[in-house]
Design a protein around this motif. Structure first.
Motif, PDB file in Angstrom:
ATOM      1  N   ARG A   1       0.857  -1.186   0.000  1.00 46.64           N
ATOM      2  CA  ARG A   1       0.000   0.000   0.000  1.00 46.64           C
ATOM      3  C   ARG A   1       0.897   1.240   0.000  1.00 46.64           C
ATOM      4  NH1 ARG A   1      -5.300   0.601   1.839  1.00 46.64           N
ATOM      5  NH2 ARG A   1      -5.726   2.496   3.008  1.00 46.64           N
TER       6      ARG A   1
ATOM      7  N   PHE B   1       1.783   5.571  -0.982  1.00 48.45           N
ATOM      8  CA  PHE B   1       1.348   6.952  -1.229  1.00 48.45           C
ATOM      9  C   PHE B   1       2.562   7.860  -1.349  1.00 48.45           C
ATOM     10  CE2 PHE B   1       1.855   8.619   3.170  1.00 48.45           C
ATOM     11  CZ  PHE B   1       1.896   7.430   3.901  1.00 48.45           C
TER      12      PHE B   1
ATOM     13  N   HIS C   1       2.690  13.402   8.472  1.00 51.83           N
ATOM     14  CA  HIS C   1       3.116  13.668   7.095  1.00 51.83           C
ATOM     15  C   HIS C   1       2.000  14.376   6.344  1.00 51.83           C
ATOM     16  CE1 HIS C   1       0.419  10.301   6.590  1.00 51.83           C
ATOM     17  NE2 HIS C   1       0.261  10.744   5.357  1.00 51.83           N
TER      18      HIS C   1
ATOM     19  N   THR D   1       0.014  14.005   2.790  1.00 48.59           N
ATOM     20  CA  THR D   1      -0.172  13.125   1.616  1.00 48.59           C
ATOM     21  C   THR D   1      -0.279  13.975   0.353  1.00 48.59           C
ATOM     22  OG1 THR D   1      -1.364  11.515   2.953  1.00 48.59           O
ATOM     23  CG2 THR D   1      -1.663  11.352   0.574  1.00 48.59           C
TER      24      THR D   1
ATOM     25  N   PHE E   1      -2.486   9.593  -2.982  1.00 52.79           N
ATOM     26  CA  PHE E   1      -2.686   8.260  -2.404  1.00 52.79           C
ATOM     27  C   PHE E   1      -2.823   7.251  -3.540  1.00 52.79           C
ATOM     28  CE2 PHE E   1      -5.481   4.855  -0.858  1.00 52.79           C
ATOM     29  CZ  PHE E   1      -4.677   4.381   0.176  1.00 52.79           C
TER      30      PHE E   1
ATOM     31  N   HIS F   1      -3.364  18.648   3.950  1.00 49.06           N
ATOM     32  CA  HIS F   1      -3.515  18.692   5.401  1.00 49.06           C
ATOM     33  C   HIS F   1      -2.596  17.656   6.029  1.00 49.06           C
ATOM     34  CE1 HIS F   1      -6.199  15.487   4.004  1.00 49.06           C
ATOM     35  NE2 HIS F   1      -5.878  14.890   5.145  1.00 49.06           N
TER      36      HIS F   1
ATOM     37  N   THR G   1      -2.854  15.009   8.998  1.00 49.70           N
ATOM     38  CA  THR G   1      -3.805  14.414   9.941  1.00 49.70           C
ATOM     39  C   THR G   1      -3.160  14.271  11.323  1.00 49.70           C
ATOM     40  OG1 THR G   1      -4.942  13.247   8.168  1.00 49.70           O
ATOM     41  CG2 THR G   1      -5.252  12.380  10.401  1.00 49.70           C
TER      42      THR G   1
ATOM     43  N   ARG H   1      -7.799  10.846  14.299  1.00 58.19           N
ATOM     44  CA  ARG H   1      -9.038  10.351  13.694  1.00 58.19           C
ATOM     45  C   ARG H   1      -9.994   9.927  14.797  1.00 58.19           C
ATOM     46  NH1 ARG H   1      -7.772   9.145   8.405  1.00 58.19           N
ATOM     47  NH2 ARG H   1      -5.537   9.318   8.061  1.00 58.19           N
TER      48      ARG H   1
HETATM   49  P1  2AM Z   1      -4.817  11.525   5.252  1.00 61.62           P
HETATM   50  O1  2AM Z   1      -3.833  12.128   4.280  1.00 61.62           O
HETATM   51  O2  2AM Z   1      -6.109  12.256   5.328  1.00 61.62           O
HETATM   52  O3  2AM Z   1      -4.195  11.363   6.613  1.00 61.62           O
HETATM   53  C1  2AM Z   1      -1.893   6.746   4.040  1.00 61.62           C
HETATM   54  O4  2AM Z   1      -3.079   6.014   4.184  1.00 61.62           O
HETATM   55  C2  2AM Z   1      -2.188   8.198   3.830  1.00 61.62           C
HETATM   56  O5  2AM Z   1      -2.916   8.398   2.612  1.00 61.62           O
HETATM   57  C3  2AM Z   1      -2.997   8.819   4.941  1.00 61.62           C
HETATM   58  O6  2AM Z   1      -2.362  10.005   5.268  1.00 61.62           O
HETATM   59  C4  2AM Z   1      -4.370   9.038   4.316  1.00 61.62           C
HETATM   60  O7  2AM Z   1      -5.182  10.061   4.751  1.00 61.62           O
HETATM   61  C5  2AM Z   1      -4.045   9.225   2.852  1.00 61.62           C
HETATM   62  N1  2AM Z   1      -5.187   8.868   1.996  1.00 61.62           N
HETATM   63  C6  2AM Z   1      -5.738   9.637   1.038  1.00 61.62           C
HETATM   64  N2  2AM Z   1      -6.740   8.998   0.418  1.00 61.62           N
HETATM   65  C7  2AM Z   1      -6.859   7.794   1.022  1.00 61.62           C
HETATM   66  C8  2AM Z   1      -7.740   6.674   0.831  1.00 61.62           C
HETATM   67  N3  2AM Z   1      -8.688   6.658  -0.117  1.00 61.62           N
HETATM   68  N4  2AM Z   1      -7.586   5.617   1.650  1.00 61.62           N
HETATM   69  C9  2AM Z   1      -6.616   5.602   2.609  1.00 61.62           C
HETATM   70  N5  2AM Z   1      -5.753   6.613   2.814  1.00 61.62           N
HETATM   71  C10 2AM Z   1      -5.865   7.700   2.041  1.00 61.62           C
END
Ligand code: 2AM
Length: 182
Positions: A2, A4, A40, A42, A45, A123, A125, A128
């Motif tokens: 997985r 990103f 971090h 993103t 993704f 952003h 995170t 959650r």
């Molecule tokens: P975030 O950026 O809102 O925190 C790894 O999972 C990262 O990818 C996380 O930081 C997550 O959310 C981001 N992300 C973006 N789209 C996603 C998706 N469809 N499913 C899971 N993670 C996603």
């Protein structure tokens, strides 16, 4: 695996993010807060990727050109969710960052990755499923956070996995941006 694309931050910047997170934590009834090492931003993704596809992503990243650019972390906010909100640190409007997102998205899409076409809302995170105490003034909290100035000098391809039950992000490839000549 997985994967990103992300921007990672230095320890002093993550320490400031941790301060914000701690304010939320002590004013929350419940929540799952991002581990310090996992803080971090993103960029794109990608989701589950095969090894061949992973090599294509490394190639795309290595061909990326660009200079180091400034970025300001500013304010905080939430995405409202039924089971508790996602709380994040915001990013001041940043043309270079949006351009980078668009460039990377279009390159990976052209290579056949089904990346989402959602509006880019950069952003970081912090937590959650966060439920805050009813007496916590979230608006004031967001308004009174000092901006954090930093720079983006590297783009990382990150792997996300659970190791011994712990969500772990590992940099599997990276592109260092060019230093601007002074
Ligand atoms: P975030 O950026 O809102 O925190 C790894 O999972 C990262 O990818 C996380 O930081 C997550 O959310 C981001 N992300 C973006 N789209 C996603 C998706 N469809 N499913 C899971 N993670 C996603």
């Amino acid at each position: 695996m997985r994967l990103f694309f992300a921007v990672n931050f230095s320890d002093p910047v993550k320490q400031k993010l941790l301060d914000m997170q701690n304010t939320l934590r002590i004013n929350s009834l419940s929540g799952k807060f991002t581990l310090y090492d996992n803080l971090h931003l993103t960029l794109v993704f990608l989701g589950e990727v095969t090894f061949e596809r992973y090599e294509m992503l490394c190639e795309i990243l290595s061909r990326l050109d660009g200079f180091v650019f400034p970025l300001t972390i500013m304010g905080a906010g939430r995405f409202r969710r039924d089971g508790g909100d996602i709380w994040w640190a915001g990013i001041e409007e940043n043309r270079r960052l949006s351009d980078l997102h668009h460039m990377l998205s279009s390159k990976v899409r052209a290579a056949g990755f089904p990346v989402e076409n959602r509006r880019f809302s950069p952003h970081i995170t912090l937590g959650r499923e966060v439920r805050l105490r009813s007496d916590f003034d979230a608006e004031r909290f967001s308004r009174t956070i000092d901006g954090v100035n930093t720079e983006v000098n590297k783009i990382s391809l990150m792997k996300s996995e659970r190791l011994s039950g712990r969500l772990t992000y590992t940099e599997v490839s990276a592109k260092t941006l060019f230093e601007r000549q002074r």
